[in-house]
Design a protein around this motif. Structure first.
Motif, PDB file in Angstrom:
ATOM      1  N   LEU A   1      -1.994  -2.893   5.871  1.00 17.54           N
ATOM      2  CA  LEU A   1      -0.897  -2.365   5.063  1.00 17.54           C
ATOM      3  C   LEU A   1      -1.164  -0.878   4.886  1.00 17.54           C
ATOM      4  O   LEU A   1      -2.305  -0.476   4.646  1.00 17.54           O
ATOM      5  CB  LEU A   1      -0.831  -3.039   3.693  1.00 17.54           C
ATOM      6  N   SER A   2      -0.129  -0.084   5.011  1.00 18.05           N
ATOM      7  CA  SER A   2      -0.303   1.359   4.854  1.00 18.05           C
ATOM      8  C   SER A   2       0.985   1.978   4.344  1.00 18.05           C
ATOM      9  O   SER A   2       2.065   1.377   4.452  1.00 18.05           O
ATOM     10  CB  SER A   2      -0.701   2.004   6.185  1.00 18.05           C
ATOM     11  N   ALA A   3       0.856   3.195   3.845  1.00 14.73           N
ATOM     12  CA  ALA A   3       2.042   3.946   3.451  1.00 14.73           C
ATOM     13  C   ALA A   3       2.928   4.177   4.673  1.00 14.73           C
ATOM     14  O   ALA A   3       4.154   4.150   4.569  1.00 14.73           O
ATOM     15  CB  ALA A   3       1.625   5.268   2.810  1.00 14.73           C
ATOM     16  N   GLU A   4       2.308   4.347   5.825  1.00 13.20           N
ATOM     17  CA  GLU A   4       3.066   4.651   7.044  1.00 13.20           C
ATOM     18  C   GLU A   4       3.819   3.437   7.586  1.00 13.20           C
ATOM     19  O   GLU A   4       4.969   3.558   8.003  1.00 13.20           O
ATOM     20  CB  GLU A   4       2.147   5.212   8.140  1.00 13.20           C
ATOM     21  N   ASN A   5       3.186   2.267   7.628  1.00 14.05           N
ATOM     22  CA  ASN A   5       3.872   1.128   8.251  1.00 14.05           C
ATOM     23  C   ASN A   5       4.877   0.450   7.322  1.00 14.05           C
ATOM     24  O   ASN A   5       5.651  -0.391   7.771  1.00 14.05           O
ATOM     25  CB  ASN A   5       2.896   0.125   8.866  1.00 14.05           C
TER      26      ASN A   5
ATOM     27  N   CYS B   1       0.866  -1.184   0.000  1.00 13.48           N
ATOM     28  CA  CYS B   1       0.000   0.000   0.000  1.00 13.48           C
ATOM     29  C   CYS B   1       0.904   1.235   0.000  1.00 13.48           C
ATOM     30  O   CYS B   1       1.744   1.393   0.888  1.00 13.48           O
ATOM     31  CB  CYS B   1      -0.896  -0.017   1.245  1.00 13.48           C
ATOM     32  N   VAL B   2       0.715   2.107  -0.989  1.00 19.94           N
ATOM     33  CA  VAL B   2       1.564   3.293  -1.102  1.00 19.94           C
ATOM     34  C   VAL B   2       0.822   4.590  -0.782  1.00 19.94           C
ATOM     35  O   VAL B   2       1.435   5.651  -0.714  1.00 19.94           O
ATOM     36  CB  VAL B   2       2.235   3.387  -2.495  1.00 19.94           C
ATOM     37  N   ALA B   3      -0.488   4.505  -0.570  1.00 22.43           N
ATOM     38  CA  ALA B   3      -1.280   5.668  -0.146  1.00 22.43           C
ATOM     39  C   ALA B   3      -2.490   5.158   0.619  1.00 22.43           C
ATOM     40  O   ALA B   3      -3.173   4.231   0.184  1.00 22.43           O
ATOM     41  CB  ALA B   3      -1.727   6.505  -1.354  1.00 22.43           C
TER      42      ALA B   3
END
Length: 183
Positions: free
Chosen positions: A103-107, A76-78
């Motif tokens: 899933l995240s851009a942050e993790n 995940c990029v955004a």
């Protein structure tokens, strides 16, 4: 990168190890030698990028049958998503079990999904973007799916479902006779 095996054998959470300085950061998202340590030797032959606007939307649960069964690497990029895989491998001790993770851009985590798994996700925020690497090209003749709310699987989605394609809403349910798919 750090590889952590999930409760479903052969599937891994991958934590990136970014190098940071005053400009920002840089991270390796693929390294052939590192992936070989978990048994991955296939080439990535197709990359896809998805955008989903509305929180609560679900895409999935998709897979491809042999001989076009595919390995996926998802990031995940955004935004943030609840990413889910289902083990459909014939004779697997975890056949019919599912695993979900954020899933995240942050993790900065990725999910490595072996052949024989269905995959899908639910968006947790607006405007979620995922990048997928595939070991096989898409083949409509080998496509398969499990319905997102199949009672034999029992996925616990974190949000109420707000958006779903007609196709995903109408995938077949598994029966008591389902013994898995060969990989």
């Amino acid at each position: 990168m750090t590889f952590t095996e999930t409760p479903l054998a052969g599937a891994y959470l991958i934590q990136l190890s970014p190098r940071s300085d005053h400009r920002g950061w840089f991270a390796r998202t693929y390294d052939k030698a590192a992936f070989a340590q978990i048994g991955h030797t296939a080439d990535w032959v197709q990359m896809n990028h998805s955008m989903t606007h509305q929180p609560g939307a679900v895409r999935g649960m998709h897979f491809q049958r042999s001989p076009k069964a595919e390995i996926k690497l998802v990031r995940c990029v955004a935004g943030r998503v609840f990413d889910v895989i289902i083990d459909l491998r014939v004779s697997s001790p975890t056949l019919g079990h599912w695993f979900g993770t954020e899933l995240s851009a942050e993790n900065q985590q990725m999910l490595y999904i072996p052949k024989g798994f269905a995959h899908g996700f639910q968006t947790l925020t607006t405007d979620c973007q995922l990048i997928y690497c595939h070991s096989e090209t898409y083949s409509p003749d080998h496509e398969g799916a499990v319905r997102y709310n199949d009672p034999h699987i029992g996925i616990s989605w974190p949000l109420p479902i707000t958006d779903l394609s007609e196709r995903d809403a109408n995938h077949a349910l598994l029966t008591d006779r389902f013994v898995g798919i060969p990989v």
